[in-house]
Structure formats: structure tokens, C-alpha cells
Motif scaffolding. Structure first.
Motif, mmCIF file in Angstrom:
data_model
loop_
_atom_site.group_PDB
_atom_site.id
_atom_site.type_symbol
_atom_site.label_atom_id
_atom_site.label_comp_id
_atom_site.label_asym_id
_atom_site.label_seq_id
_atom_site.Cartn_x
_atom_site.Cartn_y
_atom_site.Cartn_z
ATOM 1 N N LYS A 68 -43.684 8.577 -99.656
ATOM 2 C CA LYS A 68 -44.819 7.845 -100.217
ATOM 3 C C LYS A 68 -45.286 6.729 -99.278
ATOM 4 O O LYS A 68 -45.534 5.606 -99.689
ATOM 5 C CB LYS A 68 -44.489 7.292 -101.600
ATOM 6 N N GLY A 69 -45.344 7.061 -97.986
ATOM 7 C CA GLY A 69 -45.868 6.136 -96.990
ATOM 8 C C GLY A 69 -44.918 5.039 -96.546
ATOM 9 O O GLY A 69 -45.304 4.168 -95.772
ATOM 10 N N LYS A 70 -43.679 5.059 -97.007
ATOM 11 C CA LYS A 70 -42.702 4.043 -96.609
ATOM 12 C C LYS A 70 -41.535 4.705 -95.881
ATOM 13 O O LYS A 70 -41.123 5.814 -96.225
ATOM 14 C CB LYS A 70 -42.184 3.279 -97.827
ATOM 15 N N LEU A 71 -41.012 3.990 -94.896
ATOM 16 C CA LEU A 71 -39.892 4.488 -94.099
ATOM 17 C C LEU A 71 -38.573 3.970 -94.678
ATOM 18 O O LEU A 71 -38.411 2.772 -94.880
ATOM 19 C CB LEU A 71 -40.038 4.035 -92.645
ATOM 20 N N TYR A 72 -37.649 4.888 -94.928
ATOM 21 C CA TYR A 72 -36.333 4.542 -95.452
ATOM 22 C C TYR A 72 -35.263 4.995 -94.459
ATOM 23 O O TYR A 72 -35.361 6.077 -93.881
ATOM 24 C CB TYR A 72 -36.079 5.211 -96.807
ATOM 25 N N GLY A 73 -34.259 4.162 -94.266
ATOM 26 C CA GLY A 73 -33.163 4.477 -93.370
ATOM 27 C C GLY A 73 -31.903 4.821 -94.143
ATOM 28 O O GLY A 73 -31.681 4.313 -95.244
ATOM 29 N N PHE A 74 -31.089 5.678 -93.542
ATOM 30 C CA PHE A 74 -29.855 6.130 -94.184
ATOM 31 C C PHE A 74 -28.715 6.134 -93.181
ATOM 32 O O PHE A 74 -28.920 6.327 -91.988
ATOM 33 C CB PHE A 74 -30.044 7.534 -94.766
ATOM 34 N N CYS A 75 -27.518 5.956 -93.673
ATOM 35 C CA CYS A 75 -26.346 5.927 -92.807
ATOM 36 C C CYS A 75 -25.988 7.319 -92.305
ATOM 37 O O CYS A 75 -25.280 7.457 -91.318
ATOM 38 C CB CYS A 75 -25.161 5.297 -93.531
ATOM 39 N N SER A 76 -26.498 8.353 -92.993
ATOM 40 C CA SER A 76 -26.182 9.726 -92.587
ATOM 41 C C SER A 76 -27.209 10.690 -93.165
ATOM 42 O O SER A 76 -27.958 10.350 -94.090
ATOM 43 C CB SER A 76 -24.803 10.128 -93.097
ATOM 44 N N SER A 77 -27.208 11.900 -92.650
ATOM 45 C CA SER A 77 -28.097 12.924 -93.206
ATOM 46 C C SER A 77 -27.648 13.324 -94.613
ATOM 47 O O SER A 77 -28.465 13.745 -95.429
ATOM 48 C CB SER A 77 -28.148 14.141 -92.287
ATOM 49 N N VAL A 78 -26.362 13.177 -94.908
ATOM 50 C CA VAL A 78 -25.853 13.469 -96.253
ATOM 51 C C VAL A 78 -26.530 12.542 -97.263
ATOM 52 O O VAL A 78 -27.004 12.981 -98.319
ATOM 53 C CB VAL A 78 -24.321 13.308 -96.313
ATOM 54 N N CYS A 79 -26.611 11.250 -96.928
ATOM 55 C CA CYS A 79 -27.247 10.292 -97.832
ATOM 56 C C CYS A 79 -28.746 10.548 -97.937
ATOM 57 O O CYS A 79 -29.328 10.441 -99.012
ATOM 58 C CB CYS A 79 -26.977 8.863 -97.378
ATOM 59 N N LYS A 80 -29.376 10.872 -96.824
ATOM 60 C CA LYS A 80 -30.814 11.168 -96.845
ATOM 61 C C LYS A 80 -31.075 12.378 -97.738
ATOM 62 O O LYS A 80 -31.980 12.357 -98.581
ATOM 63 C CB LYS A 80 -31.346 11.440 -95.448
#
Length: 102
Positions: free
Chosen positions: A74-86
């Protein structure tokens, strides 16, 4: 008898005072309090600006521990510690966002 009771009580108290590391909720090779998970200064993902400083899937502080995967939702960038979390986040992103905007 009193000595045995004292030993048992001391053993119980000492075993309860051990600091437990907060384990990561997914099957990752690191823990959330491990010193080895601090940000890598050469990681370009850590230089981006994210909509949140928290990995919504596992609640890890990505500003402290770094980012290894990202998603734009939705137009916002989110970061994750791993691809599992993403991947976990992408299964129900609106639910995670609603829960963390309280």
C-alpha cells in the motif's frame, strides 16, 4: 534435613534467576538479543527508510538488528529480519498493520 531443604531452595532460586535469551519466533539461526545480529554497516537495506522500525511478524527491532528482506505494501516500505517474516506478514498484512497501530 534443614540443609537438604536449604540446598533445594537455593538451587530453585538460582535456576530461576538465569537470564533467558528471547528466542526468535520463527526458525532462525539467531536470537533477538544476540550480539551477532546487530546491523551490518555494509548492508544497503539498512540505509533505507521504512514505515516502521519493527518487523511486524516477529516484533524484532530492525533499526537495531538490521533488515534482510523488504516489501512494499500500500505504497509503504516495510523491512523484515528474514524472508520467513516477510512471507508471514504477506499472508495477512492488514491484520499485522491493524494490530501494530494501536
Amino acid at each position: 534435613m534443614k540443609k537438604i531443604l536449604l540446598i533445594v531452595v537455593l538451587t530453585a532460586v538460582l535456576s530461576c534467576n538465569k537470564k533467558e535469551e528471547k528466542a526468535h519466533p520463527h526458525d532462525h539461526p539467531h536470537t533477538m538479543e544476540s550480539e551477532t545480529t546487530y546491523k551490518n554497516p555494509n548492508n544497503p537495506l539498512d540505509k533505507l527508510t521504512y514505515a516502521s522500525k519493527i518487523d511486524f511478524s516477529c516484533n524484532m527491532d530492525i533499526s537495531k538488528y538490521g533488515v534482510s528482506d523488504t516489501v512494499t505494501y500500500k505504497g509503504k516500505l516495510y523491512g523484515f529480519c528474514s524472508s520467513v517474516c516477510k512471507d508471514d506478514f504477506m499472508k495477512k498484512p492488514d491484520e499485522y498493520l491493524a494490530k501494530n497501530q494501536k
